[in-house]
Design a protein around this motif. Sequence first.
Motif, PDB file in Angstrom:
ATOM      1  N   LEU A 100     -22.892  44.582   4.194  1.00  0.00           N
ATOM      2  CA  LEU A 100     -22.371  43.827   3.052  1.00  0.00           C
ATOM      3  C   LEU A 100     -22.502  44.622   1.751  1.00  0.00           C
ATOM      4  O   LEU A 100     -21.602  44.609   0.916  1.00  0.00           O
ATOM      5  N   ASN A 101     -23.616  45.341   1.598  1.00  0.00           N
ATOM      6  CA  ASN A 101     -23.807  46.165   0.404  1.00  0.00           C
ATOM      7  C   ASN A 101     -22.713  47.231   0.303  1.00  0.00           C
ATOM      8  O   ASN A 101     -22.133  47.430  -0.766  1.00  0.00           O
ATOM      9  N   GLU A 102     -22.436  47.905   1.411  1.00  0.00           N
ATOM     10  CA  GLU A 102     -21.395  48.948   1.416  1.00  0.00           C
ATOM     11  C   GLU A 102     -20.025  48.362   1.085  1.00  0.00           C
ATOM     12  O   GLU A 102     -19.282  48.921   0.284  1.00  0.00           O
ATOM     13  N   LEU A 103     -19.689  47.239   1.709  1.00  0.00           N
ATOM     14  CA  LEU A 103     -18.398  46.585   1.464  1.00  0.00           C
ATOM     15  C   LEU A 103     -18.263  46.185  -0.001  1.00  0.00           C
ATOM     16  O   LEU A 103     -17.248  46.474  -0.648  1.00  0.00           O
TER      17      LEU A 103
ATOM     18  N   ASP B 188     -18.721  27.730   0.449  1.00  0.00           N
ATOM     19  CA  ASP B 188     -17.901  28.125   1.595  1.00  0.00           C
ATOM     20  C   ASP B 188     -18.820  28.542   2.727  1.00  0.00           C
ATOM     21  O   ASP B 188     -20.030  28.698   2.537  1.00  0.00           O
ATOM     22  N   TYR B 189     -18.228  28.772   3.904  1.00  0.00           N
ATOM     23  CA  TYR B 189     -19.005  29.059   5.114  1.00  0.00           C
ATOM     24  C   TYR B 189     -18.227  30.054   5.954  1.00  0.00           C
ATOM     25  O   TYR B 189     -17.044  29.841   6.235  1.00  0.00           O
ATOM     26  N   MET B 190     -18.869  31.165   6.324  1.00  0.00           N
ATOM     27  CA  MET B 190     -18.226  32.192   7.147  1.00  0.00           C
ATOM     28  C   MET B 190     -19.123  32.517   8.334  1.00  0.00           C
ATOM     29  O   MET B 190     -20.339  32.558   8.203  1.00  0.00           O
ATOM     30  N   VAL B 191     -18.501  32.763   9.491  1.00  0.00           N
ATOM     31  CA  VAL B 191     -19.246  33.094  10.701  1.00  0.00           C
ATOM     32  C   VAL B 191     -19.245  34.609  10.885  1.00  0.00           C
ATOM     33  O   VAL B 191     -18.210  35.269  10.736  1.00  0.00           O
ATOM     34  N   LYS B 192     -20.424  35.159  11.205  1.00  0.00           N
ATOM     35  CA  LYS B 192     -20.559  36.602  11.480  1.00  0.00           C
ATOM     36  C   LYS B 192     -19.993  36.915  12.855  1.00  0.00           C
ATOM     37  O   LYS B 192     -20.056  36.079  13.742  1.00  0.00           O
ATOM     38  N   PRO B 193     -19.480  38.110  13.060  1.00  0.00           N
ATOM     39  CA  PRO B 193     -19.376  39.165  12.039  1.00  0.00           C
ATOM     40  C   PRO B 193     -18.331  38.798  10.987  1.00  0.00           C
ATOM     41  O   PRO B 193     -17.236  38.369  11.315  1.00  0.00           O
ATOM     42  N   VAL B 194     -18.732  38.957   9.735  1.00  0.00           N
ATOM     43  CA  VAL B 194     -17.875  38.591   8.618  1.00  0.00           C
ATOM     44  C   VAL B 194     -16.706  39.564   8.521  1.00  0.00           C
ATOM     45  O   VAL B 194     -16.890  40.781   8.571  1.00  0.00           O
TER      46      VAL B 194
ATOM     47  N   THR C  91     -29.899  27.217 -11.275  1.00  0.00           N
ATOM     48  CA  THR C  91     -29.063  27.996 -10.340  1.00  0.00           C
ATOM     49  C   THR C  91     -27.909  27.194  -9.740  1.00  0.00           C
ATOM     50  O   THR C  91     -27.122  27.755  -8.989  1.00  0.00           O
ATOM     51  N   ARG C  92     -27.785  25.937 -10.068  1.00  0.00           N
ATOM     52  CA  ARG C  92     -26.773  25.101  -9.397  1.00  0.00           C
ATOM     53  C   ARG C  92     -25.337  25.540  -9.648  1.00  0.00           C
ATOM     54  O   ARG C  92     -24.454  25.234  -8.865  1.00  0.00           O
ATOM     55  N   SER C  93     -25.090  26.263 -10.732  1.00  0.00           N
ATOM     56  CA  SER C  93     -23.718  26.699 -11.018  1.00  0.00           C
ATOM     57  C   SER C  93     -23.336  27.985 -10.272  1.00  0.00           C
ATOM     58  O   SER C  93     -22.190  28.408 -10.330  1.00  0.00           O
ATOM     59  N   ILE C  94     -24.286  28.594  -9.561  1.00  0.00           N
ATOM     60  CA  ILE C  94     -23.996  29.817  -8.808  1.00  0.00           C
ATOM     61  C   ILE C  94     -23.434  29.425  -7.441  1.00  0.00           C
ATOM     62  O   ILE C  94     -24.114  28.752  -6.666  1.00  0.00           O
ATOM     63  N   PRO C  95     -22.187  29.821  -7.137  1.00  0.00           N
ATOM     64  CA  PRO C  95     -21.645  29.472  -5.823  1.00  0.00           C
ATOM     65  C   PRO C  95     -22.379  30.206  -4.701  1.00  0.00           C
ATOM     66  O   PRO C  95     -22.808  31.349  -4.863  1.00  0.00           O
ATOM     67  N   VAL C  96     -22.526  29.513  -3.559  1.00  0.00           N
ATOM     68  CA  VAL C  96     -23.168  30.082  -2.377  1.00  0.00           C
ATOM     69  C   VAL C  96     -22.138  30.100  -1.255  1.00  0.00           C
ATOM     70  O   VAL C  96     -21.510  29.072  -0.967  1.00  0.00           O
ATOM     71  N   ILE C  97     -21.971  31.261  -0.629  1.00  0.00           N
ATOM     72  CA  ILE C  97     -21.172  31.355   0.589  1.00  0.00           C
ATOM     73  C   ILE C  97     -22.144  31.650   1.720  1.00  0.00           C
ATOM     74  O   ILE C  97     -22.855  32.657   1.698  1.00  0.00           O
ATOM     75  N   VAL C  98     -22.209  30.744   2.687  1.00  0.00           N
ATOM     76  CA  VAL C  98     -23.071  30.940   3.846  1.00  0.00           C
ATOM     77  C   VAL C  98     -22.374  31.915   4.794  1.00  0.00           C
ATOM     78  O   VAL C  98     -21.195  31.744   5.113  1.00  0.00           O
ATOM     79  N   CYS C  99     -23.099  32.958   5.225  1.00  0.00           N
ATOM     80  CA  CYS C  99     -22.598  33.952   6.179  1.00  0.00           C
ATOM     81  C   CYS C  99     -23.597  33.986   7.336  1.00  0.00           C
ATOM     82  O   CYS C  99     -24.698  34.524   7.184  1.00  0.00           O
ATOM     83  N   THR C 100     -23.227  33.419   8.486  1.00  0.00           N
ATOM     84  CA  THR C 100     -24.182  33.235   9.562  1.00  0.00           C
ATOM     85  C   THR C 100     -23.549  33.366  10.939  1.00  0.00           C
ATOM     86  O   THR C 100     -22.328  33.299  11.070  1.00  0.00           O
TER      87      THR C 100
END
Length: 120
Positions: free
Chosen positions: A19-22, A102-108, A75-84
């Motif tokens: 994720l860091n590289e991307l 939002d919600y994303m399934v790995k591999p992302v 921190t409530r205004s910071i959006p969270v995307i779950v990647c799992t």
Amino acid sequence: MTIRRILVVDDSPTERYVLNELLTGNGYQVITAENGEEGIAKARSELPDLILMDVVMPGLNGYQATRTLTRDPATRSIPVIVCTTKGQETDKIWGLRQGAHDYMVKPVNGQELLAKIAAL
């Protein structure tokens, strides 16, 4: 909202690296945390524009950390995307109920993730 700084919370060094590289390759500044507790602390101290949250981690899991962050006035205004890896529909519903944007399934899928970030 312009997204510049992204906090990646994941216990897997490989996932953090990928994720860091991307993200850095696409002009984002990345902050990392190895678990839910560290993720909450860094979200409060760094105030990133977006948080990418894993679920399955030792200690505080991603659902608990997301719930904590989305209910905290700081921190409530910071959006969270779950990647799992948790890909069941009930997992997704539970993640969104905790306050995830939002919600994303790995591999992302990198292009899909970048599109979701750009749409914020």
